[in-house]
Design an enzyme around this catalytic site. Structure first.
Site, PDB file in Angstrom:
ATOM      1  N   THR A 293      -2.457   1.394  -5.146  1.00 47.88           N
ATOM      2  CA  THR A 293      -2.602   3.010  -4.079  1.00 47.88           C
ATOM      3  C   THR A 293      -3.967   3.271  -4.816  1.00 47.88           C
ATOM      4  O   THR A 293      -4.183   3.004  -6.170  1.00 47.88           O
ATOM      5  CB  THR A 293      -1.393   3.707  -4.255  1.00 47.88           C
ATOM      6  OG1 THR A 293      -2.130   4.997  -3.854  1.00 47.88           O
ATOM      7  CG2 THR A 293      -1.163   4.116  -5.965  1.00 47.88           C
TER       8      THR A 293
ATOM      9  N   LYS B 255     -17.896  16.095  -0.270  1.00 46.66           N
ATOM     10  CA  LYS B 255     -16.145  16.000  -0.580  1.00 46.66           C
ATOM     11  C   LYS B 255     -16.136  14.773  -1.265  1.00 46.66           C
ATOM     12  O   LYS B 255     -16.744  13.771  -0.812  1.00 46.66           O
ATOM     13  CB  LYS B 255     -15.578  16.444   0.393  1.00 46.66           C
ATOM     14  CG  LYS B 255     -15.591  15.374   1.671  1.00 46.66           C
ATOM     15  CD  LYS B 255     -14.824  15.951   2.987  1.00 46.66           C
ATOM     16  CE  LYS B 255     -14.847  14.916   3.993  1.00 46.66           C
ATOM     17  NZ  LYS B 255     -14.144  15.423   5.198  1.00 46.66           N
TER      18      LYS B 255
ATOM     19  N   LYS C 187      -6.819  -4.817  -4.589  1.00 47.78           N
ATOM     20  CA  LYS C 187      -5.603  -5.342  -4.141  1.00 47.78           C
ATOM     21  C   LYS C 187      -5.559  -6.815  -3.691  1.00 47.78           C
ATOM     22  O   LYS C 187      -4.490  -7.370  -4.069  1.00 47.78           O
ATOM     23  CB  LYS C 187      -5.547  -4.471  -2.823  1.00 47.78           C
ATOM     24  CG  LYS C 187      -5.174  -2.947  -2.948  1.00 47.78           C
ATOM     25  CD  LYS C 187      -5.354  -2.348  -1.571  1.00 47.78           C
ATOM     26  CE  LYS C 187      -4.900  -0.872  -1.976  1.00 47.78           C
ATOM     27  NZ  LYS C 187      -4.519  -0.223  -0.418  1.00 47.78           N
TER      28      LYS C 187
ATOM     29  N   ARG D  88      -2.132  14.731  -2.199  1.00 46.31           N
ATOM     30  CA  ARG D  88      -3.551  14.074  -2.379  1.00 46.31           C
ATOM     31  C   ARG D  88      -4.724  15.086  -2.460  1.00 46.31           C
ATOM     32  O   ARG D  88      -4.700  15.991  -1.538  1.00 46.31           O
ATOM     33  CB  ARG D  88      -3.950  13.264  -1.029  1.00 46.31           C
ATOM     34  CG  ARG D  88      -2.883  12.052  -0.716  1.00 46.31           C
ATOM     35  CD  ARG D  88      -2.776  11.616   0.667  1.00 46.31           C
ATOM     36  NE  ARG D  88      -4.458  11.426   1.139  1.00 46.31           N
ATOM     37  CZ  ARG D  88      -4.717  10.078   1.108  1.00 46.31           C
ATOM     38  NH1 ARG D  88      -4.090   9.146   0.523  1.00 46.31           N
ATOM     39  NH2 ARG D  88      -6.004   9.898   1.475  1.00 46.31           N
TER      40      ARG D  88
ATOM     41  N   ASP E 133       0.802  -1.117   0.198  1.00 48.72           N
ATOM     42  CA  ASP E 133      -0.002  -0.050   0.071  1.00 48.72           C
ATOM     43  C   ASP E 133       1.216   1.274   0.126  1.00 48.72           C
ATOM     44  O   ASP E 133       1.737   1.195   0.079  1.00 48.72           O
ATOM     45  CB  ASP E 133      -0.736  -0.075   1.323  1.00 48.72           C
ATOM     46  CG  ASP E 133      -1.746   1.127   1.495  1.00 48.72           C
ATOM     47  OD1 ASP E 133      -2.435   1.658   0.540  1.00 48.72           O
ATOM     48  OD2 ASP E 133      -1.893   1.676   2.584  1.00 48.72           O
TER      49      ASP E 133
ATOM     50  N   PHE F  16     -19.198   8.204   3.900  1.00 46.35           N
ATOM     51  CA  PHE F  16     -17.943   7.818   2.791  1.00 46.35           C
ATOM     52  C   PHE F  16     -17.568   6.232   2.945  1.00 46.35           C
ATOM     53  O   PHE F  16     -17.487   5.890   4.044  1.00 46.35           O
ATOM     54  CB  PHE F  16     -16.577   8.530   3.241  1.00 46.35           C
ATOM     55  CG  PHE F  16     -15.628   8.077   2.270  1.00 46.35           C
ATOM     56  CD1 PHE F  16     -15.140   8.615   1.012  1.00 46.35           C
ATOM     57  CD2 PHE F  16     -14.789   7.121   2.563  1.00 46.35           C
ATOM     58  CE1 PHE F  16     -14.204   8.446   0.346  1.00 46.35           C
ATOM     59  CE2 PHE F  16     -13.562   6.671   1.946  1.00 46.35           C
ATOM     60  CZ  PHE F  16     -13.314   7.418   0.640  1.00 46.35           C
TER      61      PHE F  16
ATOM     62  N   ASP G 236      -6.450  -2.687   3.649  1.00 44.12           N
ATOM     63  CA  ASP G 236      -5.300  -3.762   3.032  1.00 44.12           C
ATOM     64  C   ASP G 236      -5.363  -5.035   3.470  1.00 44.12           C
ATOM     65  O   ASP G 236      -4.770  -5.787   3.362  1.00 44.12           O
ATOM     66  CB  ASP G 236      -3.981  -3.240   3.674  1.00 44.12           C
ATOM     67  CG  ASP G 236      -3.581  -1.843   3.033  1.00 44.12           C
ATOM     68  OD1 ASP G 236      -4.149  -1.460   1.987  1.00 44.12           O
ATOM     69  OD2 ASP G 236      -3.165  -0.735   3.946  1.00 44.12           O
TER      70      ASP G 236
ATOM     71  N   GLU H 264      -9.373  13.967   7.477  1.00 44.50           N
ATOM     72  CA  GLU H 264     -10.635  14.770   8.236  1.00 44.50           C
ATOM     73  C   GLU H 264     -10.087  15.794   9.310  1.00 44.50           C
ATOM     74  O   GLU H 264     -10.473  16.963   9.321  1.00 44.50           O
ATOM     75  CB  GLU H 264     -11.792  13.805   8.765  1.00 44.50           C
ATOM     76  CG  GLU H 264     -12.592  13.125   7.878  1.00 44.50           C
ATOM     77  CD  GLU H 264     -13.967  12.900   8.435  1.00 44.50           C
ATOM     78  OE1 GLU H 264     -13.819  12.640   9.697  1.00 44.50           O
ATOM     79  OE2 GLU H 264     -14.927  12.997   7.945  1.00 44.50           O
TER      80      GLU H 264
END
Length: 1242
Positions: A707, A593, A822, A627, A413, A569, A845, A520
């Site tokens: 990623t 967002k 992944k 990011r 990752d 989210f 992960d 956040e």
């Protein structure tokens, strides 16, 4: 009856629970799968009744143990067995007893922990009041009260709390390892007050909960609370969601009390349903070892059959020529008139006798060695201890120790694994204008690698999570801009669209934010710095202190927003939205967002004129390794919201497919958005990442980075961390143009799939051509593929080609991948036969970690889910270099050589028994005493093997790290190949044959052995053979050892000494116990000089081929390890025999001053050299923060500090190709000898 059977066969999907005191849901008439379980738990594997049968079953599942059991049973029959029963039952009982004792101790600890939990106390409502009860007495439907800092006794639906907002704070670190507090809310029944009277009415049996059947999903829950009479005569239904659920294993924090209803108890609770064993993993070498054991068993059956045929044939035809045997007078064992019975008995006799070909102590010894390697050397390696977080390395299993030395591919990752996952708000774009100054560390790394001049470093962060500098927005300057309204909306999204919990004094300088993710936290801190201070949260509101102008003067005002809906989210949604209502103007606002591709799909066709400029900013920032997220808003018409909210409530109350229905409803409102801007957050690389990746690639380990970042971000981070080099040919696979056409409506989904599949296939084929060309040119090739292309590449039609390209690449970067992808990529690489290691730090992960051969968890900012699913864990990615190149390589070589030697010594010993048995016409006559045969594996040869498996080092630890190319030898499994095993088996046969022939036909040929004229009998000759063989085998092991300590000398020479001591003891022990050894060694054998002079030449000639072969290989075909050994020896001689570190003489001892919260004092005479890790001085040793006892690891020294970005790797012309095995010392950059040393020293 038919109906009852139908109910039994039905699979439960939901359950209906009645609220009440006592046992309101007894379910006596329900099938077992529909019944509610009680709240007692049992995690033990055994109980008093099942321990013996289950424990023995577990032990005898091993083929070798099952074989020895059969031998022990046969030994009970004197007619068949050539040995006494106690000589087989004693070692078998010891081996099985030790394993059972270990199981019993571990299981007893589990039962103690269960008893503590089951007898813990809580408060239960009895219909009138709350009374104390133990956890195991709780039943489904009971109403329970839990007070502050207590653990929840089962899974509860929260009804009420001491908080005015009907909320509570929960700590879930026992579930997911996360220490940040989470908010849970009570059931939303606006017009009902929960008190004792209400609880009493709810307990009358007219209130019930409909919910999903127990499952192991910690983060989902679907249900409805139906409140009936007398509270609501017509009934009232309220939806239940994960925010209402309090899970067993979590604890109440910062809240005085809560009241809840038991819904899942005992083994139905979610934490218990997750308490399954992690996927069982076995190393490649261990699987090969099982094959060797089975091969040896087959050989044993063949030898026993050959012996039976030979014995039967000789008794029938040749025995009559030996009149003195009088076989016609013998019983069924040697009766010439019943050759079939003779053959059968001879088979079982040989079956028992040849059992010494199988090493009985192999599995126990191997387990002991692995425990030392993992729990002693790895867990206490101070160089893998992270002082900042007080986190030592952790081996969660020892089954895969040697697998660490065979890794071909590392799948990693990025966020939190290669980077720190400590986000800092760095830049932003508002209304098409970019803000923020400075250069990221990744930009600096790329510039340094290209040799460009470096700009000054940025200053320290203004405060944690905020490193933004731009005067156009700072100190309220944004008010003066023409786009101030958009800026205000942008900052409101930062401050409101979140799930952060504020704690402490509600002033900007003292407040503490508890955030579920560092992203956040960065957003909320940024909002505070821009003048939108999030200060308070209740169950239904958020209060933000906003900058305002009153009468033209700057000031602040508290603005409260009512939270109407929160759309969470998820990795699938890639966005989060909240719908709020402002109490100032009454408007209903949607704040969103999310990822740029997701937000842009939902933008309004009008009013987003600066979306192209924002996209350009995000693309530029992605190239800098930042990011990015998009922020958007929408004003919702009240009538539209009312209509939508009805659909939302209906979807939220669905018991089946609730998540899918909520997603469909969310798509109805998350549309026609107005873009406000985007954020850019910096996540810095961890220390030592570039060097670690560079070292892994030198060791021929391919590195795949998986990623969720954009393609440009991933490529630039790959360049910064040495994954992608300027000399590398990089093949980029994506379908961006087709994605744009699909988004613009130019092509439909079916056309996109067809064209995209053809495009990806063509790009993969082109990449294969590049890879083949690169191999011919001794160059490296890399691949970058995005998420949409990866989805197509993983389809059966392309998976083979994609894997072929990936395995030819030194580096692979997969962008925009989901957690499922992944795991799929990891499984694909694993199924190709390449040993895979997956490393990550987050819950996303876990699938990848469990799918790989070896899973490594990083204990970082995203909780401990990855660690709890892993096989090994530590705090920083750079420790992976030491885990593989040092511990992995050592462990593989130790275990491979140990297992090979185990079979070699048993072949050598067992074949002497076979040869003598055939020499005596397969009659079952032994050449050794029963006790001495049983002691061979347990006492005489076992302890030296442990020394080899635990302590051996072919090169110094420092050299293992300096020369990563050494890893290629173990990666190729060179120590346990079929050819190598056959060579050692042949060598074992040679030792057996030579020893037997020399003793029987060279030393004792029938002439007188003593001065009295008396020749040696069978047992005296057998003693000579055993002595010669034992010395040969122990000296052979000494030759295998590259690293000698005092322990080696004790166990190797001590084992030989033990042989003589045991012979002397048996010689003077009563004949019933000593059998044929009575008065054999002391009165006869030891008095004869021929014995003392005879076994030495036998031992030397037996091992001479090995000595000759290693001398030849050392001088004419040296390996890289040989050359490194010679280099280290020459450097040591040139330094006058001193250690390279600190000038410490070998085996020097120091006094270590120890001060810790638990003990203080001085530890005298600590050896700082024997384990080979760089020694340090006593004053440099710090008290371990995690309060463990001082060990040898405490004097191993501080970990090497590596620069963030080292110099570039050598060009492809100056180094060996990645996939080449031929590596020599001359091709490596290593420390050289002083100028005054001659080359002859090497």
């Amino acid at each position: 009856m038919v109906e009852r059977l139908r109910r039994k066969r039905a699979k439960p999907t939901a359950r209906k629970l009645v609220l009440g005191a006592g046992e309101p849901n007894d379910g006596k008439d329900l099938a077992k799968e529909f019944k509610c379980k009680d709240n007692s738990i049992c995690t033990g594997k055994y109980n008093v009744v099942t321990f013996a049968p289950k424990g023995l079953y577990e032990q005898f599942r091993r083929v070798a143990n099952l074989y020895f059991l059969s031998v022990a049973v046969i030994s009970l029959f004197p007619t068949v067995s050539p040995i006494q029963p106690y000589t087989t039952w004693t070692p078998l009982t010891m081996v099985i007893g030790l394993s059972l004792a270990k199981e019993a101790v571990e299981d007893y600890k589990r039962h103690v922990q269960d008893r503590v939990q089951n007898t813990s106390t809580t408060e239960r409502f009895n219909g009138e009041s709350f009374e104390n009860c133990e956890w195991h007495d709780l039943k489904v439907g009971n109403i329970v009260r839990v007070v502050r800092d207590q653990f929840f006794p089962c899974d509860l639906i929260m009804l009420d709390s001491s908080s005015d907002e009907n909320a509570c704070y929960v700590e879930t670190k026992n579930l997911d390892g996360e220490t940040n507090l989470k908010t849970k809310r009570s059931v939303d029944v606006a017009d009902l007050k929960f008190d004792r009277e209400t609880f009493a009415k709810m307990s009358e049996g007219k209130t019930f909960i409909e919910c999903e059947h127990p499952n192991n999903s910690l983060y989902t829950y679907s249900g409805n609370l139906s409140i009936g009479a007398p509270l609501y005569p017509n009934g009232k239904k309220v939806s239940l969601n994960p925010s209402n659920m309090l899970l067993r294993g979590s604890s109440l924090r910062n809240t005085e009390w809560i009241v809840g209803v038991c819904v899942y108890t005992g083994h139905d609770s979610k934490v218990m349903m997750n308490a399954t064993d992690t996927p069982s993993k076995r190393s490649h070498l261990e699987k090969q070892m099982d094959g060797v054991v089975i091969t040896m068993l087959i050989a044993l059956f063949v030898m026993s059959t050959a012996s039976a045929i030979y014995c039967s044939a000789w008794i029938g035809s040749g025995a009559k020529d030996h009149w003195y045997l009088a076989v016609h007078l013998q019983d069924v064992t040697f009766n010439p008139d019943n050759r079939t019975s003779v053959g059968v008995i001879a088979f079982f006799t040989s079956y028992v006798l040849y059992g010494y070909l199988i090493p009985i102590s192999l599995y126990v010894s191997l387990e002991l060695v692995k425990v030392f390697q993992g729990f002693v050397f790895l867990n206490k390696d101070r160089a893998m201890y992270h002082e900042e977080t007080d986190t030592p390395a952790l081996a969660r299993t020892t089954n895969l120790n040697e697998e660490l030395g065979m890794v071909h591919t590392v799948l990693s990752d990025k966020t939190g694994t290669l980077t720190c996952n400590t986000m800092e708000f760095f830049k932003c774009s508002i209304a098409g204008v970019a803000y923020g100054e400075g250069v990221t560390e990744i930009e600096r790394a790329i510039m340094q690698r290209k040799g460009e001049p470096l700009p000054p470093k940025n200053g320290d962060a203004i405060e944690p999570s905020f490193n933004f500098r731009d005067k156009r927005l700072e100190n309220g300057a944004w008010h003066k801009r023409s786009d101030a309204d958009i800026c205000r909306g942008f900052f409101r999204v930062l401050g409101i669209c979140q799930t952060v919990i504020p704690e402490g004094n509600p002033v900007p300088s003292e407040i503490v934010y508890q955030a579920e993710s560092p992203d956040e936290l960065a957003f909320v801190v940024a909002a505070k710095r821009f003048g939108f201070f999030f200060k308070h949260r209740s169950a239904t509101t958020i209060t933000v202190e906003e900058e305002a102008f009153n009468d033209g003067r700057p000031g602040t005002e508290d603005v409260t927003y009512t939270i109407l809906n929160t759309l969470e989210f998820t990795s699938a949604r890639k966005r989060m939205s909240v719908i709020v209502k402002s109490k100032n103007d009454g408007r209903i606002l949607l704040f969103t967002k999310g990822a740029d591709n997701v937000i842009y799909e939902r933008l309004s066709q009008n009013g987003n004129e600066f979306k192209d400029a924002t996209q350009e900013h995000m693309d530029a920032w992605a190239k800098c390794g930042l990011r990015t997220l998009c922020l958007a808003r929408r004003v919702i018409n009240p009538s539209e919201y009312a209509s939508w909210n009805e659909k939302f409530i209906e979807a939220s109350q669905a018991l089946q497919n609730r998540e899918e229905k909520l997603e469909e409803v969310a798509n109805l409102i998350e549309k026609d958005l107005t873009l406000l801007g985007s954020t850019a957050i910096e996540d810095k690389l961890q220390v030592g990442v570039p060097r670690t990746i560079e070292q892994l690639m030198k060791a021929n380990i391919a590195v795949w980075v998986l990623t969720g970042d954009k393609q440009d971000t991933a490529i630039n981070i790959g360049q910064a961390c040495s994954l992608i080099t300027p000399q590398m040919k990089v093949r980029v696979i994506n379908v961006e143009d087709l994605v744009k056409q699909e988004n613009n409506g130019e092509i439909d989904s079916a056309t996109f799939q067809r064209l995209a599949m053809a495009s990806v296939k063509q790009q993969i084929e082109a990449g294969l051509v590049d890879a083949e060309a690169a191999i011919q040119l001794d160059a490296d090739v890399g691949m970058v593929i995005d998420g949409r292309s990866l989805t197509l590449a993983l389809k059966p039609e392309l998976a083979g080609s994609f894997l072929a390209l990936g395995t030819k690449c030194s580096a692979v970067i997969c962008c925009r991948v989901s957690p499922l992808q992944k795991a799929l990529v990891t499984t694909l690489v694993k199924d190709s036969g390449r040993i895979t290691l997956a490393i990550g730090d987050g819950a996303n992960d876990v699938g990848m970690i469990q799918a790989a051969h070896i899973g490594v968890g990083i204990s970082g900012q995203e909780g401990m889910q990855a660690v709890m699913a892993s096989d090994f864990a530590f705090a920083q990615f750079r420790f992976l270099e030491r885990l593989l190149l040092l511990h992995g390589r050592y462990n593989y070589k130790r275990i491979a050589r140990m297992v090979t030697y185990f079979f070699f010594k048993n072949i050598a010993f067992g074949l002497t028994i076979f040869i003598f048995n055939m020499h005596t016409k397969a009659s079952g006559q032994t050449v050794y005493n029963d006790w001495l045969m049983s002691s061979f594996n347990i006492f005489f040869t076992n302890f030296p093997v442990l020394a080899l498996g635990i302590l051996d080092q072919d090169v110094k630890p420092q050299s293992s790290m300096e020369v990563p190319e050494l890893y290629r030898e173990t990666q190729a499994n060179s120590q346990f190949t079929s050819r190598r095993r056959l060579t050692w088996f042949a060598y074992g046969i040679y030792v057996a044959v030579v020893s037997f022939v020399m003793v029987f036909y060279g030393i004792h040929t029938g002439e007188a052995d003593a001065e009295s004229g008396q020749p040696f009998g069978l047992w005296e000759v057998g003693t000579t053979l055993y002595t010669a063989l034992l010395i040969a085998l122990n000296v052979q092991l000494g030759l295998l050892c590259n690293f000698w300590t005092l322990f080696h000398h004790v166990v190797i020479w001590g084992s030989i000494l033990l042989w003589f001591i045991l012979n002397m003891a048996l010689s003077e022990t009563e004949v019933y116990y000593s059998t044929y050894s009575y008065k054999t060694f002391l009165p006869i054998t030891s008095q004869v000089m021929k014995y003392w002079l005879g076994f030495w030449p036998v031992a030397i000639i037996s091992i001479w081929p090995y000595i000759a072969s290693i001398m030849f290989m050392r001088y004419f075909r040296p390996t890289l390890a040989d050359e490194v050994q010679d280099r280290d020896a020459a450097i040591r001689r040139s330094s006058g025999g001193k250690s390279e570190k600190e000038g410490v003489e070998p085996r020097q001892k120091v006094d270590v001053e120890l001060k810790s919260p638990r003990r203080s004092g001085t530890l005298h005479g600590v050896v700082v050299e024997s384990l080979g890790i760089a020694p340090v001085k006593a004053e440099e040793i710090k008290a371990p923060k995690h309060r463990r006892k001082l060990s040898f690891a405490d004097v191993w020294g501080k970990e090497t500090q590596f620069p963030d970005v080292p110099g570039g790797r050598r060009s492809s012309q100056d180094r060996t190709p990645t996939h080449s095995r031929g590596v020599s010392l001359e091709s490596l950059s290593l420390p050289t000898l002083p100028e005054d040393r001659s080359a002859r020293d090497l």
